[in-house]
Write an enzyme that holds these catalytic residues in place. Structure first.
Site, PDB file in Angstrom:
ATOM      1  CG  HIS A 175      -1.658  -1.287   1.404  1.00  0.00           C
ATOM      2  ND1 HIS A 175      -2.810  -1.616   0.729  1.00  0.00           N
ATOM      3  CD2 HIS A 175      -1.346  -2.372   2.173  1.00  0.00           C
ATOM      4  CE1 HIS A 175      -3.198  -2.840   1.100  1.00  0.00           C
ATOM      5  NE2 HIS A 175      -2.314  -3.327   1.958  1.00  0.00           N
ATOM      6  CB  SER A 294      13.259  21.763 -15.519  1.00  0.00           C
ATOM      7  OG  SER A 294      12.470  22.914 -15.721  1.00  0.00           O
ATOM      8  CE  LYS A 300      11.472  19.449 -11.476  1.00  0.00           C
ATOM      9  NZ  LYS A 300      10.709  18.606 -10.552  1.00  0.00           N
ATOM     10  CD  GLU A 307       8.220  11.545 -15.346  1.00  0.00           C
ATOM     11  OE1 GLU A 307       8.324  11.922 -14.180  1.00  0.00           O
ATOM     12  OE2 GLU A 307       8.349  12.319 -16.327  1.00  0.00           O
TER      13      GLU A 307
END
Ligand code: ARG
Length: 510
Positions: A175, A294, A300, A307
């Protein structure tokens, strides 16, 4: 080439049935008077998408023509001319094909353009229906094997990194909450197991893809004395799809392949999701090569490759459901809907293969932060189950042990020393049973159970995270990889051998 060949077969082909004779030339030599123009011409055409089966169609044409010559259906000299034209067409490339409803028609036109009406004998005893079904299977075989190869690369990366981290403890989650400590090796091997099954599914699908429909003609077979086993052999297929209606119409192999690819992509997507979360938690750092920056936020470092890997699973699942939706309810035998079924499967196969390779690279180059992992491994009283197990081993019913540790969990805090945590368990034991902890287990054992590394080491059941169990699992994974490498090499060798045979046979005529 002879027009009066007693075995003349050109007139069997449906393109000759309009009685327009065999004059070649122009870009509409095949079926030039029938429905060739019209506003829906573009919509009907698959020529551009058929680039994916250009090489396959040439191979299918060659095998078919060799068989026709061997069976005496087409004169050997004509076969030689057709085969020579096919070489020329291959050299010119898909882009040089004349117009046509699809690659099959365009290649046939190109043959007729080169050698005249006898080029039309190539389409004797077949239809575009069995032709395209054969091309799809021929092409898909390569895609499936490439996907299997990528899974092997990924499995090797997982096993290599696991070998380096057999003792690196990390938090295991259920979980998404800290649950029990495990090791990086145990975690990575969980995905190796998934990818091994994905490879098995792809190889299973391959077995069913690898059957030749050629010779089924439109669906109803042919009066010509074709040798379907021979064309199957020349094309490296492991037999035929025997029933001619089944052979021409079936695309379940596409659905199955898309399903196997979607399942592989889903495995990768889970791995990608985990690594995205772990990198956000500072437990693992992706190498720069697998990260993006970024355009505005200078600090970043984003896990974009993972992804996109996760994103590919969406496409692959869409492809699997799309394929089944397209097939659902199609009546026997051929329907033009089928033209839309395969190109996107090839495309998704390429995407999934690429995602698998990228995920493998990301895993191989990622840096696991052992200090952060060790610190996180004990957080959230993740050793609680191990303490309960210990109390149960000391003679308490597991349910009572669970109650004691649950009571202690209210008090135990991150950062407690083993001594402080053990004292809290002792207090809970007294509350629940009226007896001190020492009535069941030694204080030393409790403190050990509270240590994440010792907790992991104690879980040495088969397939568990203890380093010796992981050592067995690593050996089994390596053996499994080797078995699948051999299976892949055997399939590829069989295809290469068939290509060589076909080439040699063609050379006998050209
Ligand atoms: N381009 C077609 C396809 O991919 C070839 C078969 C055409 N057959 C037919 N009966 N119209 O399905």
């Amino acid at each position: 080439m002879t027009d009066d060949d007693p075995d003349a077969a050109a007139d069997d082909a449906d393109e000759a049935s309009d009685g327009s004779g065999g004059a070649a030339g122009g870009d509409t030599a095949v079926r030039r008077d029938r429905f060739s123009g019209g506003p829906a011409r573009e919509f009907l055409s698959s020529l551009a998408a058929d680039e994916a089966i250009f090489e396959a169609d040439l191979a299918v044409d060659r095998a078919h023509v060799v068989m026709l010559a061997e069976q005496g259906i087409v004169d050997e000299a004509v076969a030689g001319e057709i085969l020579g034209a096919l070489d020329d067409i291959e050299a010119a490339g898909h882009g040089a094909l004349p117009d046509g409803e699809d690659v099959h028609e365009a290649i046939e036109t190109a043959v007729i353009d080169r050698i005249g009406p006898d080029g039309g004998r190539m389409h004797t005893a077949r239809s575009r229906n069995d032709e395209v079904a054969t091309c799809i299977r021929y092409r898909l075989r390569e895609d499936l094997l490439a996907a299997v190869e990528a899974t092997l690369t990924a499995r090797e990366a997982l096993v290599d990194v696991a070998g380096e981290h057999a003792e690196t403890v990390m938090p295991g989650y259920t979980h998404l909450q800290p649950a029990q400590p495990t090791t990086v090796a145990h975690y990575l091997l969980s995905y190796e197991g998934g990818l091994a099954r994905d490879a098995e599914r792809l190889l299973d699908a391959y077995d069913r893809v690898n059957r030749s429909p050629l010779g089924a003609a439109a669906f109803a077979g042919t009066p010509f004395d074709v040798d379907r086993d021979r064309t199957a052999e020349l094309l490296g297929f492991d037999g035929t799809v025997r029933n001619s209606m089944d052979a021409a119409a079936a695309r379940d192999f596409l659905a199955e392949s898309a399903g196997a690819l979607a399942t592989l992509a889903t495995t990768l997507s889970g791995l990608a999701e985990d690594l995205i979360i772990f990198s956000k938690e500072g437990l693992v750092e992706l190498s720069d090569a697998y990260s993006s920056t970024s355009s505005i936020m200078p600090q970043k470092k984003n896990p974009d490759t993972l992804e996109l890997t996760r994103g590919v699973a969406g496409d692959a699942i869409g492809e699997a459901t799309g394929t089944l939706s397209l097939l659902k309810g199609l009546p026997r035998a051929y329907n033009r809907d089928l033209q839309r079924a395969h190109a996107s499967v090839f495309e998704v196969a390429g995407d999934v293969r690429e995602a698998t390779e990228v995920a493998a690279g990301a895993v191989a180059t990622a840096d696991w932060d052992e200090a952060a992992l060790t610190a996180a491994a004990g957080e959230g009283f993740s050793t609680a189950t191990g303490v309960a197990d210990l109390l149960a081993m000391g003679g308490l019913p597991f349910r009572t042990a669970h109650e004691i540790v649950a009571a202690a969990a209210e008090a135990v805090e991150d950062g407690d020393s083993p001594d402080a945590a053990a004292a809290k368990v002792d207090e809970a034991a007294r509350k629940v049973t009226g007896e001190p902890l020492s009535a069941y287990v030694s204080r030393e054992d409790v403190e050990s159970a509270l240590d994440p590394a010792a907790s992991v080491a104690s879980r040495d059941s088969a397939g568990g995270p203890a380093p010796e169990a992981v050592a067995d699992a690593l050996a089994a994974a390596e053996a499994g990889i080797e078995t699948d490498e051999d299976a892949l090499a055997a399939e590829r060798d069989a295809l290469a051998a068939a290509s060589e045979t076909l080439e040699a046979e063609v050379d006998r005529y050209v």
